[in-house]
Write an enzyme that holds these catalytic residues in place. Sequence first.
Site, PDB file in Angstrom:
ATOM      1  N   ASN A 191     -19.667 -58.653  45.901  1.00 57.95           N
ATOM      2  CA  ASN A 191     -19.545 -58.680  44.669  1.00 57.95           C
ATOM      3  C   ASN A 191     -17.892 -58.857  44.783  1.00 57.95           C
ATOM      4  O   ASN A 191     -17.340 -59.154  45.930  1.00 57.95           O
ATOM      5  CB  ASN A 191     -19.717 -57.113  44.077  1.00 57.95           C
ATOM      6  CG  ASN A 191     -21.247 -56.872  43.875  1.00 57.95           C
ATOM      7  OD1 ASN A 191     -21.835 -57.854  43.468  1.00 57.95           O
ATOM      8  ND2 ASN A 191     -21.338 -55.919  44.079  1.00 57.95           N
ATOM      9  N   CYS A 192     -17.449 -59.404  43.503  1.00 57.64           N
ATOM     10  CA  CYS A 192     -16.040 -59.714  43.411  1.00 57.64           C
ATOM     11  C   CYS A 192     -15.277 -58.517  44.192  1.00 57.64           C
ATOM     12  O   CYS A 192     -15.451 -57.460  44.031  1.00 57.64           O
ATOM     13  CB  CYS A 192     -15.890 -59.885  42.038  1.00 57.64           C
ATOM     14  SG  CYS A 192     -14.132 -60.405  41.666  1.00 57.64           S
ATOM     15  N   PRO A 193     -14.215 -59.109  44.723  1.00 63.03           N
ATOM     16  CA  PRO A 193     -13.439 -60.256  44.902  1.00 63.03           C
ATOM     17  C   PRO A 193     -14.054 -61.092  46.329  1.00 63.03           C
ATOM     18  O   PRO A 193     -13.452 -61.983  46.669  1.00 63.03           O
ATOM     19  CB  PRO A 193     -12.133 -60.114  44.867  1.00 63.03           C
ATOM     20  CG  PRO A 193     -11.999 -58.989  45.813  1.00 63.03           C
ATOM     21  CD  PRO A 193     -13.233 -57.946  45.441  1.00 63.03           C
ATOM     22  N   ASP A 223     -23.557 -62.889  42.479  1.00 66.52           N
ATOM     23  CA  ASP A 223     -22.616 -61.998  41.708  1.00 66.52           C
ATOM     24  C   ASP A 223     -22.476 -63.098  40.332  1.00 66.52           C
ATOM     25  O   ASP A 223     -21.670 -64.167  40.629  1.00 66.52           O
ATOM     26  CB  ASP A 223     -21.209 -61.879  42.169  1.00 66.52           C
ATOM     27  CG  ASP A 223     -20.254 -61.058  41.376  1.00 66.52           C
ATOM     28  OD1 ASP A 223     -20.611 -60.760  40.186  1.00 66.52           O
ATOM     29  OD2 ASP A 223     -18.785 -60.894  41.515  1.00 66.52           O
ATOM     30  N   ASP A 265     -15.259 -66.608  38.052  1.00 63.77           N
ATOM     31  CA  ASP A 265     -14.329 -66.240  39.037  1.00 63.77           C
ATOM     32  C   ASP A 265     -13.848 -67.737  39.741  1.00 63.77           C
ATOM     33  O   ASP A 265     -12.701 -67.814  39.822  1.00 63.77           O
ATOM     34  CB  ASP A 265     -14.798 -65.205  40.031  1.00 63.77           C
ATOM     35  CG  ASP A 265     -14.859 -64.008  39.548  1.00 63.77           C
ATOM     36  OD1 ASP A 265     -14.373 -63.506  38.442  1.00 63.77           O
ATOM     37  OD2 ASP A 265     -15.931 -63.252  40.132  1.00 63.77           O
TER      38      ASP A 265
END
Length: 75
Positions: free
Chosen positions: A13-15, A40, A46
Amino acid sequence: MHIHQEIDTRGLNCPLPILKAKKALAGMVSGQLLKVLATDGGSLRDFQAFAKQTGNELVEQQTVGEEFIHVLRRR
């Protein structure tokens, strides 16, 4: 389209997908292509923001089932 490097960030998942892409791009030559595989859903926006902020070109984005594919060209 000739992909020079591919990284698999599925399940992250981010980041983390962005951080892994940034690290991979740092080791590449200008003009080379990086393919990023991700799961994600936020990675779509993003990577758009990442490309604008860094000057790398977002060549392509695809959604295949529950996976997202991003192709970036090193600036």
